[in-house]
Design an enzyme around this catalytic site. Structure first.
Site, mmCIF file in Angstrom:
data_model
loop_
_atom_site.group_PDB
_atom_site.id
_atom_site.type_symbol
_atom_site.label_atom_id
_atom_site.label_comp_id
_atom_site.label_asym_id
_atom_site.label_seq_id
_atom_site.Cartn_x
_atom_site.Cartn_y
_atom_site.Cartn_z
ATOM 1 N N HIS A 53 -65.813 -31.753 31.739
ATOM 2 C CA HIS A 53 -65.727 -32.462 33.014
ATOM 3 C C HIS A 53 -66.939 -33.384 33.134
ATOM 4 O O HIS A 53 -68.016 -33.093 32.599
ATOM 5 C CB HIS A 53 -65.726 -31.478 34.177
ATOM 6 C CG HIS A 53 -64.444 -30.729 34.341
ATOM 7 N ND1 HIS A 53 -63.994 -30.296 35.560
ATOM 8 C CD2 HIS A 53 -63.512 -30.332 33.437
ATOM 9 C CE1 HIS A 53 -62.849 -29.669 35.412
ATOM 10 N NE2 HIS A 53 -62.538 -29.668 34.120
ATOM 11 N N GLU A 55 -69.052 -33.957 35.479
ATOM 12 C CA GLU A 55 -70.261 -33.344 36.036
ATOM 13 C C GLU A 55 -71.010 -32.535 34.986
ATOM 14 O O GLU A 55 -72.235 -32.624 34.885
ATOM 15 C CB GLU A 55 -69.913 -32.411 37.207
ATOM 16 C CG GLU A 55 -69.233 -33.096 38.364
ATOM 17 C CD GLU A 55 -67.714 -33.016 38.326
ATOM 18 O OE1 GLU A 55 -67.108 -32.899 39.395
ATOM 19 O OE2 GLU A 55 -67.135 -33.091 37.219
ATOM 20 N N CYS A 83 -64.780 -29.449 41.199
ATOM 21 C CA CYS A 83 -63.911 -28.281 41.156
ATOM 22 C C CYS A 83 -64.783 -27.018 41.200
ATOM 23 O O CYS A 83 -66.020 -27.100 41.211
ATOM 24 C CB CYS A 83 -63.058 -28.293 39.890
ATOM 25 S SG CYS A 83 -64.020 -28.017 38.367
ATOM 26 N N CYS A 86 -67.285 -26.761 38.211
ATOM 27 C CA CYS A 86 -68.410 -27.684 38.333
ATOM 28 C C CYS A 86 -69.304 -27.315 39.512
ATOM 29 O O CYS A 86 -70.538 -27.419 39.412
ATOM 30 C CB CYS A 86 -67.907 -29.113 38.456
ATOM 31 S SG CYS A 86 -67.096 -29.672 36.926
#
Length: 149
Positions: A53, A55, A83, A86
Site C-alpha cells: 500500500h 502508506e 485502511c 495502514c
C-alpha cells in the site's frame, strides 16, 4: 506547512500507480520542516504484494531516510483514508499527524468505518486532517474503477 502542495505530490504518485494498473493511491511523509522524506504509491499489482500500500511504502522509504522507525514529528499525506492495516502501521510508527484526501466508505480506518488512528487507547495522539483535495482524489479513484469495469 503547505499540505495542498504535498497532497498534489501524493496525487501525482497516485496517477503513476494507476498507469501501472494499481489502485491510484499515493503518499508522502514529511518531517517537521516540511521536507519530503518518504514517498510511496500502491504497488500491489506491480509487485504481487498484498502489503504494498502507498502508506506502507512511504513509511519504509522515510524510515530508511531517517534511519529510525519513530516519526514523532512527521506527517503522512495520503490521497485516500488509510485502511486498518495502514492505520495500524501509522499508529505504531508514532506519527504526529495524518492528512488525507478522500474518505474510504468501505474500508477507511481514520473516521469513516473505523477510527483506529485516533483510538483513545493508543499511547500517542495523532492529529487527523481530512478532505484535502478530496474531489481530485475521489475522481482519480472513480475513473480508475470505471475503466476496469
Amino acid at each position: 506547512m503547505d499540505y495542498q502542495e504535498l497532497m498534489q505530490q501524493a496525487l501525482n504518485l497516485a496517477k503513476d500507480a494507476a498507469e501501472h494498473n494499481d489502485v491510484p493511491v499515493g503518499a508522502v511523509v514529511v518531517n517537521q520542516n516540511g521536507e519530503v522524506i518518504g514517498r510511496g504509491k500502491n504497488e500491489r499489482e506491480k509487485n504481487n504484494d498484498p502489503l504494498a500500500h502507498a502508506e506502507l511504502i512511504a513509511i519504509r522509504d522515510a524510515a530508511r531516510t531517517l534511519n529510525s522507525w519513530r516519526f514523532d514529528d512527521a506527517t503522512l499525506v495520503v490521497t485516500l483514508e488509510p485502511c486498518a492495516m495502514c492505520a495500524g502501521a501509522i499508529a505504531q510508527s508514532r506519527f504526529a499527524r495524518v492528512v488525507f484526501g478522500a474518505f474510504d466508505e468501505k474500508a477507511g480506518s481514520a473516521g469513516s468505518v473505523w477510527d483506529l488512528i485516533r483510538d483513545p487507547r493508543l499511547p500517542n495522539k495523532i492529529e487527523v486532517i481530512t478532505g484535502l483535495l478530496a474531489d481530485e482524489s475521489a475522481e482519480l479513484l472513480r475513473d480508475f474503477f470505471i475503466k476496469r469495469r
